[in-house]
Design an enzyme around this catalytic site. Structure first.
Site, PDB file in Angstrom:
ATOM      1  CD  GLU A 196      -2.867  -1.278   0.342  1.00 52.32           C
ATOM      2  OE1 GLU A 196      -3.162  -0.247  -0.289  1.00 52.32           O
ATOM      3  OE2 GLU A 196      -3.394  -2.385   0.120  1.00 52.32           O
TER       4      GLU A 196
ATOM      5  CB  CYS B  79      -2.251   6.675   1.893  1.00 53.47           C
ATOM      6  SG  CYS B  79      -3.520   5.804   2.819  1.00 53.47           S
TER       7      CYS B  79
HETATM    8  P1  NAP Z   1       8.396   5.090   4.528  1.00 55.62           P
HETATM    9  O1  NAP Z   1       9.493   6.012   4.810  1.00 55.62           O
HETATM   10  O2  NAP Z   1       8.398   4.341   3.244  1.00 55.62           O
HETATM   11  O3  NAP Z   1       8.357   4.077   5.769  1.00 55.62           O
HETATM   12  C1  NAP Z   1       7.343   3.131   5.883  1.00 55.62           C
HETATM   13  C2  NAP Z   1       7.772   2.033   6.833  1.00 55.62           C
HETATM   14  O4  NAP Z   1       8.863   1.334   6.252  1.00 55.62           O
HETATM   15  C3  NAP Z   1       8.249   2.529   8.187  1.00 55.62           C
HETATM   16  O5  NAP Z   1       7.786   1.646   9.172  1.00 55.62           O
HETATM   17  C4  NAP Z   1       9.762   2.439   8.063  1.00 55.62           C
HETATM   18  O6  NAP Z   1      10.387   2.245   9.291  1.00 55.62           O
HETATM   19  C5  NAP Z   1       9.891   1.202   7.229  1.00 55.62           C
HETATM   20  N1  NAP Z   1      11.160   1.059   6.560  1.00 55.62           N
HETATM   21  C6  NAP Z   1      11.855   1.994   5.873  1.00 55.62           C
HETATM   22  N2  NAP Z   1      12.983   1.448   5.375  1.00 55.62           N
HETATM   23  C7  NAP Z   1      12.998   0.158   5.765  1.00 55.62           C
HETATM   24  C8  NAP Z   1      13.909  -0.928   5.581  1.00 55.62           C
HETATM   25  N3  NAP Z   1      15.033  -0.796   4.875  1.00 55.62           N
HETATM   26  N4  NAP Z   1      13.608  -2.126   6.130  1.00 55.62           N
HETATM   27  C9  NAP Z   1      12.476  -2.292   6.836  1.00 55.62           C
HETATM   28  N5  NAP Z   1      11.574  -1.296   7.053  1.00 55.62           N
HETATM   29  C10 NAP Z   1      11.833  -0.089   6.515  1.00 55.62           C
HETATM   30  O7  NAP Z   1       6.992   5.793   4.584  1.00 55.62           O
HETATM   31  P2  NAP Z   1       6.429   6.780   5.689  1.00 55.62           P
HETATM   32  O8  NAP Z   1       7.144   8.058   5.553  1.00 55.62           O
HETATM   33  O9  NAP Z   1       6.374   6.109   7.023  1.00 55.62           O
HETATM   34  O10 NAP Z   1       4.915   6.916   5.227  1.00 55.62           O
HETATM   35  C11 NAP Z   1       4.461   7.888   4.318  1.00 55.62           C
HETATM   36  C12 NAP Z   1       4.087   7.239   3.021  1.00 55.62           C
HETATM   37  O11 NAP Z   1       3.214   6.147   3.235  1.00 55.62           O
HETATM   38  C13 NAP Z   1       3.333   8.203   2.128  1.00 55.62           C
HETATM   39  O12 NAP Z   1       3.908   8.140   0.852  1.00 55.62           O
HETATM   40  C14 NAP Z   1       1.904   7.655   2.122  1.00 55.62           C
HETATM   41  O13 NAP Z   1       1.195   7.917   0.942  1.00 55.62           O
HETATM   42  C15 NAP Z   1       2.125   6.214   2.327  1.00 55.62           C
HETATM   43  N6  NAP Z   1       0.949   5.598   2.947  1.00 55.62           N
HETATM   44  C16 NAP Z   1       0.194   4.735   2.225  1.00 55.62           C
HETATM   45  C17 NAP Z   1      -0.925   4.156   2.798  1.00 55.62           C
HETATM   46  C18 NAP Z   1      -1.783   3.197   2.023  1.00 55.62           C
HETATM   47  O14 NAP Z   1      -2.591   2.516   2.630  1.00 55.62           O
HETATM   48  N7  NAP Z   1      -1.644   3.117   0.719  1.00 55.62           N
HETATM   49  C19 NAP Z   1      -1.269   4.445   4.116  1.00 55.62           C
HETATM   50  C20 NAP Z   1      -0.475   5.330   4.824  1.00 55.62           C
HETATM   51  C21 NAP Z   1       0.627   5.903   4.224  1.00 55.62           C
HETATM   52  P3  NAP Z   1      11.183   3.421  10.062  1.00 55.62           P
HETATM   53  O15 NAP Z   1      10.179   4.435  10.409  1.00 55.62           O
HETATM   54  O16 NAP Z   1      11.767   2.733  11.220  1.00 55.62           O
HETATM   55  O17 NAP Z   1      12.198   3.932   9.074  1.00 55.62           O
END
Ligand code: NAP
Length: 519
Positions: free
Chosen positions: A256, A294
């Site tokens: 997602e 999102c």
């Molecule tokens: P993100 O930076 O991609 O991080 C998402 C998750 O991935 C976090 O828990 C992060 O952990 C983890 N992560 C990052 N690098 C990783 C790695 N190498 N190994 C394992 N885990 C890793 O996204 P975000 O900034 O949290 O969220 C914002 C984005 O999410 C926006 O683009 C939004 O549109 C999207 N979103 C989508 C939905 C949907 O349902 N489609 C819902 C909500 C949000 P850490 O925090 O520990 O780095």
């Protein structure tokens, strides 16, 4: 200052090093720290597979539904404490925090009712059985059997409660144990919610583990019976889903991701209920959770003749938004949760301004009401505008995760609106506001393939429509292309990720008996 812990192997683990600070985004005060250093990820996976899985699979759907009901009750009973944590660590106003926390308890409650309705049947049986030969001597029926591995859930920072709960509801009801990881920066709500659930003693050993902090070598442990469900940015999704171990094992991977959702005003919208709903929804989607959903609206498609009045109406409403510290009751929109999010939003507006102009709002950081000057990650609600939808470049490519959206004019035809929506490469939700059934049918035919959900705002729906941002457990959450290509929720279909579909063949009586079909 609180040090967050992980719950692995049936006990709470507190790291002693490797911490990242947790901030109150309205004041920048450090309020906690998080690290997963020292967690034995291989042991956590084994504990889930060997202890949690068998325990869950021994339960009926109704019994698993009871677990979800108990989890939901814990969240409801501790709502005030969780709302306060959400305010302090995520920067949410009370309505914004409740969108997350009540969404979590509501989704768990919904799936608990589904579990009860399935009773003690052994399996889900999608579709009817089918005769495969001249008689019932050879019959076929699909049955859905729980996978025997572990589901790893990685969530985004913006829904610390709903994020873990909506995934957990489906996995647990399907009979699969899970390891959940909230985004580090806003993990306080998820950690406390799970601490309360664990303390309530409602979950079988090994069925639910929590990682606060990094995932170490967790993903390298996953194999063909395991599941990865990720919510976050498209960039992270791409990096994680292309890990060789996951590809080699064909581990199921649901994504997602981000989405350039569009709200489309139909032609001849007039000034009635449909028009009012359009304005109300767009305003809410731009500013709720400071635009960090999102499902928030990023592109606002407006027939060219309506552009001036839409711009004026939105500008008037955005000017009334009170940005500041959610601890101040006058505040209607809080900060972004981290300095990085603020930097990304500022950079994102710069990218959009390559092809768009400012229509209202500064596109910059502002001081927040109730916060010290210069402190807090506040962002001005900002409306941009492009002159030509087909030369809007980054507006169709880059998600600014903040209270920012862009007005995009079009010629009023459903065909052109659909083509412009499609430039976003796939959305979680698209909304269309019209009372013209023919126009809406043409819009669905053109835009349906590029969106996971189409929300139609009309005279009829206006009194009860909840807004486009709400993902409801009864229906699909997920979208094609850049939205991740994933599928969550949608009632019982939400369990599919955790189940293996088996085509059962044999004599009808034997097949039905194995599948648990009695009539
Ligand atoms: P993100 O930076 O991609 O991080 C998402 C998750 O991935 C976090 O828990 C992060 O952990 C983890 N992560 C990052 N690098 C990783 C790695 N190498 N190994 C394992 N885990 C890793 O996204 P975000 O900034 O949290 O969220 C914002 C984005 O999410 C926006 O683009 C939004 O549109 C999207 N979103 C989508 C939905 C949907 O349902 N489609 C819902 C909500 C949000 P850490 O925090 O520990 O780095």
């Amino acid at each position: 200052m609180k040090t967050l812990k992980s719950y692995v192997g049936g006990r709470w683990h507190q790291a002693t090093a490797g911490f990242s600070p947790l901030l109150n985004p309205a004041t920048e005060e450090v309020i906690g720290q998080v690290s997963s250093q020292g967690v034995d990820f291989a042991a956590a996976v084994a504990y889930a597979r060997e202890t949690g899985g068998p325990a869950l699979r021994a339960l009926t759907f109704a019994q698993r539904g009871e677990l979800l009901k108990a989890m939901s009750k814990v969240l409801r009973e501790n709502r005030d404490e969780l709302l306060a944590l959400s305010r302090d660590n995520t920067g949410t106003t009370t309505p914004d925090g409740s969108f997350d926390i009540d969404g979590a308890s509501g989704t768990l409650a919904y799936y608990s009712v589904l579990g009860r309705s399935l009773g003690d049947r052994p399996y889900l049986t999608p579709g009817d059985g089918v005769q495969l030969a001249r008689s019932e001597a050879f019959w076929g029926q699909h049955v859905m059997v729980p996978l025997q591995g572990v589901a790893v859930h990685i969530n985004a920072f913006n829904f610390p409660a709903w994020g873990f709960a909506e995934k957990a509801a489906c996995a647990l009801l399907a009979g699969m144990p899970l390891i959940t990881k909230p985004a580090s920066s806003t993990a306080m709500v998820a950690e406390r919610a799970i601490e309360l659930i664990v303390a309530a003693g409602v979950l079988p050993a090994g069925s639910f583990q929590l990682i606060c902090g990094g995932t170490g070598d967790l993903l390298d442990q996953l194999g063909p019976q395991d599941v990865m469900a990720f919510t976050g940015s498209a960039d992270t999704a791409l990096r994680l889903r292309s890990r060789p171990a996951l590809l080699a094992a064909n581990t199921r991977f649901n994504v997602e991701a981000d989405s350039l959702n569009a709200a489309v005003l139909g032609p001849e919208a007039g000034e009635g209920a449909t028009w009012a709903l359009f304005l109300k929804d767009v305003l809410r989607e731009m500013t709720q959770k400071a635009g960090q959903k999102c499902t928030a609206v990023r592109r606002i498609l407006v027939p060219r003749p309506d552009l001036d009045r839409v711009r004026a109406a939105l500008a008037e409403r955005l000017a009334a938004v009170v940005t500041g510290n959610p601890a101040d009751p006058a505040v209607t929109m809080g900060p972004l949760p981290t300095a990085q999010q603020l930097a990304d939003a500022l950079g994102g507006v710069t990218r959009l301004r390559q092809s768009a102009r400012l229509a209202c709002g500064s596109g910059e950081r502002v001081d927040g009401v109730g916060s010290p000057a210069g402190k807090g990650f506040f962002f001005a609600p900002t409306l941009l505008e492009v002159a030509d939808a087909f030369a809007a470049g980054e507006v169709h490519r880059h998600e600014v995760f903040a209270p920012v959206a862009t007005l995009v004019p079009y010629d009023g035809t459903a065909e052109q609106a659909a083509a412009i929506v499609g430039l976003g490469g796939g959305t979680l939700v698209t909304s269309a506001y019209s009372d013209d059934g023919g126009w809406l049918a043409r819009f669905l035919a053109g835009a349906g393939a590029t969106t996971g959900r189409l929300y139609v705002g009309s005279d009829g729906s206006a009194p009860e429509a909840p807004g486009t941002g709400m993902a409801m457990p009864q229906l699909l959450h997920g979208g094609p292309g850049r939205a991740g290509g994933g599928a969550e929720l949608a009632g019982l279909a939400g369990l599919d990720l955790y189940l293996q579909k088996v085509a059962l063949q044999g004599h009808r009586a034997v097949v039905n008996s194995l599948a648990g079909i009695t009539s």
